[in-house]
Design a protein around this motif. Structure first.
Motif, PDB file in Angstrom:
ATOM      1  N   VAL A  33      38.876   6.292  -6.887  1.00 25.12           N
ATOM      2  CA  VAL A  33      37.752   6.882  -6.148  1.00 25.12           C
ATOM      3  C   VAL A  33      36.462   6.210  -6.599  1.00 25.12           C
ATOM      4  O   VAL A  33      36.205   6.060  -7.791  1.00 25.12           O
ATOM      5  CB  VAL A  33      37.688   8.409  -6.373  1.00 25.12           C
ATOM      6  CG1 VAL A  33      36.421   8.990  -5.763  1.00 25.12           C
ATOM      7  CG2 VAL A  33      38.909   9.079  -5.788  1.00 25.12           C
ATOM      8  N   ASP A  34      35.653   5.807  -5.636  1.00 24.73           N
ATOM      9  CA  ASP A  34      34.369   5.153  -5.894  1.00 24.73           C
ATOM     10  C   ASP A  34      33.256   6.108  -5.479  1.00 24.73           C
ATOM     11  O   ASP A  34      32.885   6.154  -4.306  1.00 24.73           O
ATOM     12  CB  ASP A  34      34.304   3.852  -5.088  1.00 24.73           C
ATOM     13  CG  ASP A  34      33.021   3.097  -5.304  1.00 24.73           C
ATOM     14  OD1 ASP A  34      32.348   3.300  -6.335  1.00 24.73           O
ATOM     15  OD2 ASP A  34      32.679   2.284  -4.421  1.00 24.73           O
ATOM     16  N   PRO A  35      32.704   6.900  -6.442  1.00 25.49           N
ATOM     17  CA  PRO A  35      31.653   7.848  -6.074  1.00 25.49           C
ATOM     18  C   PRO A  35      30.318   7.156  -5.834  1.00 25.49           C
ATOM     19  O   PRO A  35      29.923   6.254  -6.576  1.00 25.49           O
ATOM     20  CB  PRO A  35      31.578   8.785  -7.277  1.00 25.49           C
ATOM     21  CG  PRO A  35      32.102   7.995  -8.418  1.00 25.49           C
ATOM     22  CD  PRO A  35      33.063   6.987  -7.844  1.00 25.49           C
ATOM     23  N   VAL A  36      29.644   7.587  -4.781  1.00 27.26           N
ATOM     24  CA  VAL A  36      28.304   7.079  -4.453  1.00 27.26           C
ATOM     25  C   VAL A  36      27.398   8.289  -4.257  1.00 27.26           C
ATOM     26  O   VAL A  36      27.681   9.160  -3.437  1.00 27.26           O
ATOM     27  CB  VAL A  36      28.321   6.223  -3.172  1.00 27.26           C
ATOM     28  CG1 VAL A  36      26.915   5.771  -2.818  1.00 27.26           C
ATOM     29  CG2 VAL A  36      29.243   5.036  -3.345  1.00 27.26           C
ATOM     30  N   VAL A  37      26.334   8.361  -5.035  1.00 28.52           N
ATOM     31  CA  VAL A  37      25.388   9.469  -4.942  1.00 28.52           C
ATOM     32  C   VAL A  37      24.257   9.066  -4.009  1.00 28.52           C
ATOM     33  O   VAL A  37      23.639   8.012  -4.185  1.00 28.52           O
ATOM     34  CB  VAL A  37      24.841   9.854  -6.333  1.00 28.52           C
ATOM     35  CG1 VAL A  37      23.832  10.982  -6.223  1.00 28.52           C
ATOM     36  CG2 VAL A  37      25.978  10.244  -7.263  1.00 28.52           C
ATOM     37  N   VAL A  38      23.981   9.910  -3.026  1.00 25.59           N
ATOM     38  CA  VAL A  38      22.885   9.689  -2.086  1.00 25.59           C
ATOM     39  C   VAL A  38      21.739  10.602  -2.501  1.00 25.59           C
ATOM     40  O   VAL A  38      21.901  11.826  -2.589  1.00 25.59           O
ATOM     41  CB  VAL A  38      23.323  10.001  -0.636  1.00 25.59           C
ATOM     42  CG1 VAL A  38      22.172   9.767   0.333  1.00 25.59           C
ATOM     43  CG2 VAL A  38      24.536   9.154  -0.260  1.00 25.59           C
TER      44      VAL A  38
END
Length: 81
Positions: A33-38
């Motif tokens: 899983v590649d988490p990306v915070v917006v």
């Protein structure tokens, strides 16, 4: 798999601390899983999210959305009753 995590705040608070714990858990338990915070702007949350191993995307948000959060709910508590 990429997962987007949205925060209406760029600063640190309780929910942001939990968000960072979620990122650390994902990195440890689900390395695929590649988490990306917006976030609405660069700030302390973005810096800490990067340190936790997440990607960060800055996406300015409309004022109505940026002002939403647990504190805004208190302003409308009378309406909810």
């Amino acid at each position: 798999m990429r997962v987007a995590l949205l925060s209406v705040s760029a600063e640190m608070g309780g929910s942001e601390a939990v968000l960072l714990e979620l990122i650390r858990g994902l990195r440890r338990l689900a390395p695929d899983v590649d988490p990306v915070v917006v976030v609405p702007r660069d700030g302390l949350l973005a810096a800490r999210a990067r340190q936790a191993g997440a990607g960060v995307r800055v996406l300015p948000m409309p004022a109505a959305l940026a002002g939403f959060g647990e504190w805004s709910l208190q302003r409308h508590a009378g309406f909810a009753r």
